[in-house]
Design an enzyme around this catalytic site. Structure first.
Site, PDB file in Angstrom:
ATOM      1  N   GLN A 150       2.970   3.563  12.900  1.00  0.00           N
ATOM      2  CA  GLN A 150       2.014   2.547  12.478  1.00  0.00           C
ATOM      3  C   GLN A 150       2.387   1.171  13.040  1.00  0.00           C
ATOM      4  O   GLN A 150       1.655   0.217  12.855  1.00  0.00           O
ATOM      5  CB  GLN A 150       1.981   2.465  10.939  1.00  0.00           C
ATOM      6  CG  GLN A 150       1.512   3.745  10.280  1.00  0.00           C
ATOM      7  CD  GLN A 150       1.594   3.714   8.765  1.00  0.00           C
ATOM      8  OE1 GLN A 150       2.102   4.641   8.151  1.00  0.00           O
ATOM      9  NE2 GLN A 150       1.091   2.660   8.121  1.00  0.00           N
ATOM     10  N   ARG A 152      -0.208   3.763   0.746  1.00  0.00           N
ATOM     11  CA  ARG A 152      -1.526   3.148   0.610  1.00  0.00           C
ATOM     12  C   ARG A 152      -1.462   2.039  -0.426  1.00  0.00           C
ATOM     13  O   ARG A 152      -2.253   1.978  -1.354  1.00  0.00           O
ATOM     14  CB  ARG A 152      -2.564   4.200   0.225  1.00  0.00           C
ATOM     15  CG  ARG A 152      -3.956   3.792   0.663  1.00  0.00           C
ATOM     16  CD  ARG A 152      -4.939   4.903   0.661  1.00  0.00           C
ATOM     17  NE  ARG A 152      -6.209   4.403   1.171  1.00  0.00           N
ATOM     18  CZ  ARG A 152      -7.257   5.159   1.417  1.00  0.00           C
ATOM     19  NH1 ARG A 152      -7.196   6.432   1.205  1.00  0.00           N
ATOM     20  NH2 ARG A 152      -8.355   4.650   1.882  1.00  0.00           N
ATOM     21  N   GLU A 192      -6.351  -0.343   0.254  1.00  0.00           N
ATOM     22  CA  GLU A 192      -5.473   0.213  -0.762  1.00  0.00           C
ATOM     23  C   GLU A 192      -5.933  -0.010  -2.196  1.00  0.00           C
ATOM     24  O   GLU A 192      -5.342   0.540  -3.127  1.00  0.00           O
ATOM     25  CB  GLU A 192      -4.074  -0.378  -0.558  1.00  0.00           C
ATOM     26  CG  GLU A 192      -3.606  -0.086   0.848  1.00  0.00           C
ATOM     27  CD  GLU A 192      -2.428  -0.930   1.286  1.00  0.00           C
ATOM     28  OE1 GLU A 192      -1.700  -0.493   2.165  1.00  0.00           O
ATOM     29  OE2 GLU A 192      -2.244  -2.015   0.732  1.00  0.00           O
TER      30      GLU A 192
END
Lengths: 782, 292, 145
Positions: A217, A364, A734
Site C-alpha cells: 500500500q 480499515r 473507514e
C-alpha cells in the site's frame, strides 16, 4: 455555442473507470506477472509457536529435482537481513536463526523451477525444534515470570502510552453521580483481503537494480527503507505496486517473503516469485485489534457526561510493527471522547509481546480509531441504560453542538466540522425509531427479544499535518503530479496506491472538476516508484484528504498558468479573463472563449513570449488539520431464544464525509465497511490455544460474511464540508468499519438488558447469547 | 505451501468392476468422486493418498429412480441434481432441505451423494439424512455386491464400513407414502459452513396424527454421524404433542456427544440438538399432515 | 492435554521396571509402527503411520528415556513431527509394590500437538492422542501379565 461536454466532476455517480478491466479479468496483480527464467519461492513454516531451533538440515531439499536455492536465517545474517526494522522502531525477524516466535512463521525459504518442485522440496527440509513455553495472552505476558518472547528485549513489555489528563479525569470521576465501567475485548481479526501477499523480485546484476513488484500500500516507503537497510542507492531500487486486491492496512507491512525473494534473486540471478496461498497468508501475516480494555464513563444524574477513561493492554504479537505515525505508538486512540462534549479524559495503554504474528494493523481504520469508537459508543449505551435514559436521547444531550466547531477536544484534537444531532435525527427518522421502541416494549411483554442499537461515531482521518505526523521521519503529505498533453489529455500521478478504492476515477473527477476536462481524458497512475511522485501510500482514509487535496491544488496551479495562456490567445488582459468550467472567456463577452484543450495545445505551440512551454504542475499537500467524518448508525436485531442467534432486521447508516466526489463509490465504501463491521461483530475471530495453535487459519475455519447473511444496508447522508480541505471532502473509506461494530453489539445488549446483561464480547456467537439466556433462565428448548 | 498436494497417481475407472479392481490393486488408494472434500483435504496436507481412482466416467451412476420399491440414488448423483429435482422437492423434503444447505452452489454442482456419505465426516449433512431415512447402502467389492444398513455404515469419523476396495454404488431410500414427512434443520455459523448441529427428522403418522415410524439423524452431534435411536423408539405410537416432542428432543440430546470446537462448545451443541430436534420434528409433522 | 491411567500386575515392580525400561521391548508396543531404529539404550527413532480414517500421515518420532529410577520411576519423552504438525509427549511412570504382592503402574502423559492438524480439529486430536497412548499402555500391560 458549443456543447458543454459531460466531464463527470465532483458529485457525479459515474461508474468506476478501473472496473472495466477488473470485471474482464484484464487487470495485473502480482501473481499475473511472469518474467523469463522466473523461479518460485515457498516456505517451510513452524508448527511451533515458540521453540528453539536445534538444527536445520537442508541437504535433502537442496538435492531435490528443480531446486535452485535454499535460504535460511544463517544465510541472511551476513547480509544483515535476518532482522529488519519495523515502522514502529522495533525490528522483525525475517528468518529465524535461534528460535521461532509464532506458529506458521517462515523458517526456511526454498526456491525451485516450479511451484510444485518448491512445495515438494519444502517437505524435505528437516528442522529440529525444542519446544519452549508459550504465551498467547498479553495480560499473562506482562506478568512476572512469563515466557519471554523476545530475548533481545528481555521483557514482553513493548510500551506504555498515556494521553489526556489523569488528575482532572479522576477528579471528575470522584465527583460524578454515576460511573459505569466495562471490561471489553476487541478480538483479533484478519483483514481477509481477496489477494494474499506476494511479490516478484528481480535483481538485474548488470545494472545493479533490484525491481520488486509487490502487494504494498506504500511503495515509496518500502523503497526508502530498503535503500537505508541495504545501502543500495535509492535511484536504483524500483518498487512497483500493480493492481492490488484489497489491503485494508495489511499490505502496509513488508513480510519476510519479499525480503527472501529479493535475496534469492541476487543469489540465483533470476526473477523470483513468492505468493502466499490463503492458508499461508491468513495465519502468518499481520493482524488487527486484539485489544483488552477497561473503559469507564462518569456522568451526572441528569445524563450530562463528564469524563471518560480507558486502561488497556494491546497485543502486538512477536514484533511491534504497527504502521503508526511516529509520535503515536498507539495510533489515534485518543479520539476516544468521540462525538461528545466531555470535560476530561484519560487513556493509558500497555503493549505486550506474545507468541503470535505481529499485530496492530489499522484494519480499515485510521490507527486504532475503531477500538476507540467501540469503547465510547459501548459505554455511552451502558450509561443510558443505567440511567434509564433512551440511548438516542443521551447522545443528543451530550453531542458537541454544531456551533462549537471547530471544536478542541480535551484530548487536544481540533474537530474541523460536524453536525452530530443532524445525522442521528436523520437516522432515527429513517428507521422509525419511536415506533421501534414501542414495538420493543410490546414484544418484551410477550417475552420476545428485540434490540435497537445506536452508534454515533466520529472518525479522525487524513494523516496528516506535518507538524504532528510522520512515519520514520517522513512527513505524511499527499502528492500529485499532473501533466496536460498538447491535445488536452491528461496524465496524473500520485504517491498513494489504490487497492480497490477507485482512485483512478475519483482523482480523475477532482481534476475534471478543477480543469473541466472529461474524466475519460484523464489517466491516473499510482504505485510505480520510478514514475510516481513521492508519497506515503494509501491507508487510514488518507488519500482523499491528502492526495485528493494535492490533485485539486495542482490543478489550480495549472489553471493559473492556463489563464495566462488564455489571455494571450484571447488578446485580453489576464484579469479580464474569466474561468468557467472547461473554458476561459473574456469578461462581458462569453462568446469569446478558449477551451482548456485549446489552451493546452497553445501551451506547446503558441505560448506567450517569456513563458515556459508546457502545462503541468506538482503539488505536495500538507494538510493543515485532520478531517473528522462522522455518522450515526442504528441497528435492529431479533434474538432467537432457542438458538441464541441474533438476526439483524434493519440497519440504517447515515454518514457525513463532507463534500462527496463520487456518491456511488462512497456508497460502495459504506456497504463494504458495514459488511466488514458485521463480520467483526458476529463471526470473525482469530483464536489461540495455550500451546499457540491458531484457530481460524483459513476460510474454512475463519468465517467472513457472504451476501446471504449480510443485512440489507439502508444508507443515507448529511453533508457537512470540511472547512480546511480544498474540496470540502473528508475521506470515507473507514467510517463504516469503525462505526458499525458498536451498533451491532449495542443492539444485542439492548435486547438482553432487561435480563441483566450489560455486555457481550464480539463476535456475538449464538452460543454466547444462548449461554446468557440460560444463565438468566430465559432460554427456550424448542 | 498448501495449494499443492503430495504426489499421487491418478487413474480413471470406466466401470464399477474396473474401479474395484483398481482400488484392490493400487497402493493406498482413494475414490475420487466430486472431490469437494477430498481435494481440499489433500491440498491442505491432511490426507495424502498415494493413488486416486476417478469414478466420474463410470456410466449410469448418476440417477434418481423411484420406479421400484425404493428411491434409488446413484452414488455419482450430484447434490445440485437433488436440489433441482421436482421428485425430491415434492416427495422427499428431508433430502431436499439437506441438499440445499450443503456448502455452496459450486460445491453442490460437483459434490455427489455417494461422496458426501462416504466421506463420513461428523459435519456432513447427508449421513444424518440416510440415518433418519433408514437408507440402505449398496456397495460393490471384489467378492460382489452387498447391502449395508445406514445405521451400521458410519463407523467413526471419516470411517465407514466399506473396505478399502469397495465402492458405494447406490443409496436406497424407503419410498415416502401418504403420512410421511421430513425436515432437515441446520444451524450454521454462516451459509455454506459445516453444521454447528444439524438434525434430520423423518416421520410417518397415521390419520390421527399418531407416529407410526420415525427416524432422527444428527450432524455434528458426535465424532461421527449418529442416529437418535432412543428418541425414535420413544416416539413410535404416540401423538406428537409438545410434551412428547420435548421428551423426544431431550432423548436425542442425551444421545449426542459433540466436540467443543470453533463452531461452539459441546454444551451449546447439545442444547442445540434438543432445540433443533424439536423444531425438525414439528416441521416434519406439519409436512406429514399436509399429505404428500 | 494430560491423560493418565494405571494397571496392576502380578509381577513385582522390579520385574515390571526391567521390562519397561528396555526401549527395545517397549517400542514393540508403539501403535501403527512402520519402522524402528534403536540408537542407544535411551534413544529410538520410529516412524508411525497415525491418523483417523484417511486423515493419516507418517510421523517421525524420537523416543527417549529421560529418567530412570530403578523400581520406582521412569520417564519417556516423545518428540517428532508429521502431517505438518509437531508432537511432544512426556510420560512419567510410577511403580509401586503392593502389600498383597504384585505391583501398580501409574502413568501420566502430557501431550502437546501443535501445527496444522491441531488447528484443524481440537477435539479430534485430543481424543486421538489419548487413544494412541492408551493403546500403548494397554499393549504393555498385556505383555506384563
Amino acid at each position: 455555442m458549443t456543447e458543454v461536454p459531460v466531464i463527470h466532476g465532483m458529485g457525479s455517480a459515474v461508474k468506476r473507470k478501473e472496473d472495466v478491466r477488473f470485471i474482464q479479468g484484464r487487470d495485473t496483480y502480482v501473481d499475473d506477472i511472469s518474467l523469463p527464467g522466473m523461479v518460485y519461492l515457498d516456505f517451510v513454516r513452524s508448527p511451533y509457536a515458540h521453540a528453539r531451533i536445534r538444527s536445520i538440515s537442508t541437504e535433502r531439499a537442496k538435492g531435490a529435482p528443480g531446486v535452485v536455492a535454499v535460504i535460511t536465517g544463517k544465510d541472511l545474517q551476513p547480509l544483515g537481513l535476518d532482522w529488519i526494522p519495523t515502522l514502529s522502531g522495533d525490528k522483525m525477524m525475517v528468518l529465524p536463526t535461534e528460535k521461532v516466535v509464532f506458529q506458521m512463521q517462515e523458517v526456511v525459504g526454498v526456491v525451485a523451477e516450479s511451484r510444485y518442485a518448491a512445495a515438494d522440496a519444502v517437505k524435505l527440509v528437516e528442522v529440529d525444534y525444542e519446544p519452549l513455553p508459550v504465551v498467547t495472552d498479553p495480560k499473562k505476558a506482562l506478568e512476572e515470570g512469563s515466557p519471554i518472547v523476545r530475548e533481545d528485549k528481555r521483557t514482553n513489555h513493548v510500551f506504555h502510552w498515556e494521553a489526556g489528563d489523569r488528575e482532572a479525569t479522576d477528579r471528575l470521576f470522584e465527583q460524578a453521580d454515576v460511573v459505569v465501567g466495562q471490561d471489553m475485548y476487541y478480538q483479533r481479526i484478519h483483514v481477509s483481503y481477496m489477494e494474499p501477499c506476494g511479490c516478484v523480485a528481480y535483481y538485474d546484476s548488470v545494472k545493479g537494480t533490484p525491481t520488486i513488484w509487490m502487494t504494498t500500500q506504500a511503495p515509496h516507503v518500502v523503497r526508502t527503507v530498503a535503500s537505508l537497510i541495504t545501502k543500495i542507492p535509492e535511484n536504483k531500487i524500483r518498487i512497483i505496486s500493480p493492481d492490488i486486491g484489497g489491503g485494508f492496512g495489511g499490505k502496509v507491512y513488508v513480510y519476510p517473503g519479499s525480503i527472501v525473494a529479493a535475496v534469492a534473486s541476487i543469489v540465483t540471478g533470476r526473477p523470483v516469485k513468492w505468493v502466499n496461498d490463503r492458508s499461508d497468508d491468513h495465519p502468518s501475516t499481520a493482524f488487527a485489534r486484539d485489544f483488552h480494555m477497561r473503559a469507564e464513563l462518569a456522568a451526572k444524574r441528569d445524563g450530562t457526561l463528564l469524563a471518560f477513561r480507558v486502561k488497556a493492554v494491546s497485543d502486538h504479537g512477536a514484533f511491534f510493527g504497527d504502521a503508526n505515525p511516529s509520535k503515536f505508538p498507539f495510533g489515534l486512540f485518543s479520539i476516544c471522547t468521540g462525538s461528545y462534549d466531555l470535560k476530561a479524559a484519560f487513556v493509558e495503554v500497555d503493549g505486550a509481546y506474545t507468541n503470535k504474528p505481529q499485530g496492530g494493523i489499522a484494519y480499515r481504520c485510521s490507527f486504532r480509531v475503531t477500538e476507540a469508537v467501540y469503547a465510547i459508543e459501548r459505554l455511552v449505551d451502558i450509561m443510558a441504560h443505567r440511567l434509564g435514559i433512551d440511548p438516542a436521547e443521551l447522545r443528543l444531550k451530550n453531542f458537541i453542538p454544531p456551533e462549537k466547531f471547530p471544536y478542541r477536544s480535551v484530548m487536544g484534537w481540533v474537530y474541523d466540522s460536524g453536525n452530530y444531532a443532524g445525522a442521528l435525527r436523520k437516522a432515527m427518522e429513517k428507521i422509525g425509531y419511536e415506533e421501534l421502541r414501542r414495538e420493543q416494549e410490546e414484544k418484551r411483554k410477550r417475552g420476545e427479544l428485540m434490540g435497537i442499537g445506536i452508534s454515533s461515531f466520529t472518525e479522525i482521518v487524513g494523516a496528516g499535518p506535518s507538524h504532528t505526523f510522520d512515519i520514520l521521519g517522513i512527513k505524511m503529505f499527499g502528492s500529485a503530479e499532473i501533466r496536460i498533453h498538447p491535445t488536452g489529455k491528461v496524465i496524473a500521478r500520485f504517491g498513494t496506491r489504490s487497492q480497490g478504492q477507485g482512485h483512478e476515477t475519483t482523482y480523475a473527477q477532482i481534476i475534471a472538476e478543477e480543469l473541466g476536462i472529461p474524466i475519460e481524458d484523464i489517466t491516473v497512475e499510482e504505485g510505480d516508484t520510478d514514475t510516481a511522485p513521492y508519497g506515503l501510500g494509501t491507508y487510514a482514509s488518507r488519500s482523499t484528504p491528502t492526495a485528493g487535496a494535492a490533485a485539486a491544488v495542482a490543478s489550480r496551479k495549472i489553471r493559473e498558468k492556463a489563464k495566462k495562456i488564455a489571455a494571450h490567445l484571447l488578446e485580453a488582459r489576464e484579469e479580464d479573463v474569466v474561468w468557467e468550467r472547461g473554458r476561459f472567456y473574456v469578461k462581458g463577452a462569453p462568446a469569446k472563449y478558449k477551451t482548456i484543450q485549446e489552451v493546452a495545445f497553445a501551451a506547446y505551440t503558441n505560448h506567450p513570449p517569456g513563458m515556459e512551454a508546457g502545462l503541468e504542475a506538482v503539488h505536495y499537500y500538507d494538510p493543515p488539520n485532520m478531517t473528522f467524518p462522522f455518522g450515526s448508525y442504528i441497528c435492529v436485531v431479533d434474538i432467537d431464544r432457542g438458538t441464541g442467534e441474533a438476526k439483524v432486521r434493519r440497519f440504517v447508516a447515515v454518514d457525513d464525509c463532507g463534500n462527496i466526489i463520487n456518491p456511488l463509490i462512497v456508497d460502495g465504501q459504506i456497504h463494504g465497511g458495514l459488511t466488514m463491521g458485521f463480520g467483526t461483530a458476529f463471526m470473525e475471530e482469530i483464536g489461540y490455544d495455550q500451546d499457540g495453535n491458531i484457530y481460524g487459519a483459513n476460510f474454512m475455519d475463519y468465517t467472513i460474511p457472504t451476501a446471504v447473511e449480510t443485512p440489507k444496508w439502508e444508507t443515507d447522508k448529511t453533508v457537512t464540508p470540511s472547512p480546511h480541505h480544498p474540496l470540502g471532502a473528508k475521506g470515507v473509506g473507514e467510517s463504516a468499519t469503525v462505526g458499525s461494530p458498536a451498533a451491532f453489539v449495542n443492539a444485542v445488549v439492548d435486547a438482553l438488558w432487561p435480563l441483566g446483561v450489560t455486555h457481550i464480547d464480539m463476535p456475538l456467537y449464538p452460543w454466547k447469547i444462548r449461554r446468557l439466556l440460560e444463565e438468566k433462565g430465559y432460554a427456550l428448548d424448542k | 505451501m498448501f495449494v499443492i498436494p503430495d504426489r499421487f497417481s491418478y487413474t480413471v475407472a470406466h466401470s464399477v468392476e474396473e474401479a474395484v479392481e483398481l482400488l484392490h490393486t493400487l497402493e493406498d488408494s482413494k475414490v475420487l468422486a466430486g472431490g469437494q472434500s477430498l481435494i481440499p483435504f489433500m491440498k491442505l496436507g491432511y490426507a495424502s493418498p498415494k493413488s486416486l481412482v476417478d469414478i466420474n466416467r463410470i456410466p449410469n451412476l448418476d440417477y434418481l429412480d423411484d420406479s421400484g420399491e425404493s428411491l434409488k440414488i446413484g452414488a455419482l448423483t450430484r447434490i445440485s441434481r437433488l436440489c433441482d429435482s421436482e421428485l425430491v422437492a415434492k416427495d422427499y423434503p428431508l433430502i431436499h432441505d439437506a441438499a440445499l444447505q450443503i456448502a455452496d452452489p459450486l460445491v453442490r454442482n460437483l459434490g455427489t451423494f455417494g461422496g458426501n456419505v462416504c466421506h463420513a465426516d461428523m459435519g456432513d449433512d447427508l449421513p444424518a439424512v440416510c440415518l433418519a431415512m433408514n437408507a440402505e447402502m449398496v456397495a460393490s467389492g471384489p467378492s460382489g455386491q452387498r447391502v449395508l444398513a445406514a445405521k451400521d455404515f458410519f463407523v467413526d469419523r471419516f470411517t465407514t464400513l466399506l473396505a478399502s476396495d469397495e465402492l458405494l454404488t447406490e443409496v436406497r431410500i424407503p419410498k415416502n407414502r401418504r403420512g410421511c414427512g421430513g425436515a432437515y434443520l441446520k444451524l450454521e455459523r454462516r451459509v455454506g459452513d459445516y453444521a454447528i448441529v444439524g438434525v434430520a427428522a423423518q416421520l410417518e403418522v397415521d390419520g390421527d396424527g399418531v407416529c407410526r415410524s420415525v427416524g432422527i439423524g444428527l450432524t455434528s452431534a458426535s465424532t461421527k454421524p449418529i442416529k437418535a435411536s432412543e428418541a425414535e423408539s420413544w416416539l413410535v405410537g404416540k401423538s406428537l404433542s409438545d410434551e412428547v416432542l420435548d421428551k423426544a428432543s431431550t432423548l436425542a440430546m442425551n444421545t449426542s456427544n459433540p466436540l467443543s470446537d470453533i463452531r461452539g462448545p459441546a454444551e451449546y451443541k447439545k442444547a442445540m440438538v434438543k432445540v433443533l430436534t424439536h423444531r425438525a420434528l414439528k416441521l416434519a409433522y406439519k409436512r406429514a399432515r399436509g399429505g404428500l | 492435554m494430560k491423560f493418565e491411567g494405571s494397571y496392576q500386575f502380578p509381577k513385582s515392580s522390579s520385574e515390571v521396571y526391567s521390562y519397561i525400561s528396555d526401549l527395545r521391548r517397549v517400542s514393540e508396543c508403539i501403535p501403527d509402527l512402520k519402522s524402528l531404529e534403536i540408537k542407544s539404550e535411551d534413544e529410538a527413532l520410529a516412524t508411525v503411520r497415525a491418523g483417523i480414517g484417511f486423515i493419516r500421515g507418517d510421523f517421525n518420532l524420537r523416543f527417549n528415556v529421560t529418567q530412570r529410577s530403578p523400581h520406582t520411576n521412569l520417564g519417556y519423552a516423545v518428540h517428532g513431527s508429521g502431517l505438518g504438525s509437531g508432537v511432544d509427549i512426556s510420560i512419567t511412570v510410577q511403580l509401586e509394590d503392593l502389600s498383597t504382592g504384585g505391583s501398580t503402574l501409574s502413568w501420566v502423559a502430557d501431550t502437546k500437538v501443535v501445527g496444522r492438524v491441531a488447528s484443524m480439529a481440537q477435539g479430534m486430536i485430543s481424543s486421538q492422542a489419548e487413544k494412541i497412548i492408551k493403546q500403548f499402555f494397554e499393549c504393555l500391560s498385556q505383555r506384563l501379565r
